[in-house]
Design a protein around this motif. Structure first.
Motif, PDB file in Angstrom:
ATOM      1  N   ARG A   1      -4.832   6.217   1.472  1.00 52.34           N
ATOM      2  CA  ARG A   1      -4.050   5.061   1.046  1.00 52.34           C
ATOM      3  C   ARG A   1      -4.631   4.447  -0.218  1.00 52.34           C
ATOM      4  N   THR A   2      -3.817   3.627  -0.838  1.00 51.94           N
ATOM      5  CA  THR A   2      -4.316   2.842  -1.949  1.00 51.94           C
ATOM      6  C   THR A   2      -5.208   1.743  -1.373  1.00 51.94           C
TER       7      THR A   2
ATOM      8  N   THR B   1      -7.151  -2.031  -1.475  1.00 52.32           N
ATOM      9  CA  THR B   1      -6.817  -3.378  -1.923  1.00 52.32           C
ATOM     10  C   THR B   1      -7.686  -3.730  -3.130  1.00 52.32           C
TER      11      THR B   1
ATOM     12  N   TRP C   1       0.856  -1.189   0.000  1.00 53.27           N
ATOM     13  CA  TRP C   1       0.000   0.000   0.000  1.00 53.27           C
ATOM     14  C   TRP C   1       0.887   1.233   0.000  1.00 53.27           C
TER      15      TRP C   1
END
Length: 119
Positions: A31-32, A34, A14
């Motif tokens: 954040r990126t 999932t 991440w």
């Protein structure tokens, strides 16, 4: 080098980006998401269509994605899906700005959402 299963599973992949939010008196970390969270969001968008009109119900669309992206310094989500409405109560200008950053950070483009609308 060919990666093993454990190397793939164990890697922390991440990425976070800090965004200043002067209206809130500080900054937030985005954040990126999932792959599973991205699909969860895509399912949410598809299910948000009004079955009678076929139009997308955009209620809390941005807040739902931000709930997946807002995190602490270690990448842990700050908001659960059940708390999306709380994010939706915040300033539209702030949410739009954060959504734009989260969208770019996660390579979720406007065309992706339009494609989901068409499905």
């Amino acid at each position: 080098m060919i990666l093993t299963k454990s190397q793939i599973v164990d890697v922390i992949d991440w990425r976070g980006t800090e965004v200043q939010v002067p209206e809130w008196g500080g900054s937030v970390m985005l954040r990126t998401v999932t792959a599973g969270e991205r699909e969860e969001y895509e399912t949410f968008v598809i299910k948000a269509k009004d079955p009678k009109t076929g139009l997308l119900n955009t209620a809390n669309l941005r807040a739902a994605f931000l709930a997946m992206c807002l995190c602490d310094a270690e990448g842990n989500r700050l908001f659960s899906h059940a708390e999306v409405a709380e994010i939706g109560k915040k300033s539209a200008a702030v949410i739009e700005r954060l959504f734009d950053v989260a969208q770019r950070h996660n390579k979720l483009l406007a065309d992706d959402i339009k494609e989901l609308e068409g499905n």
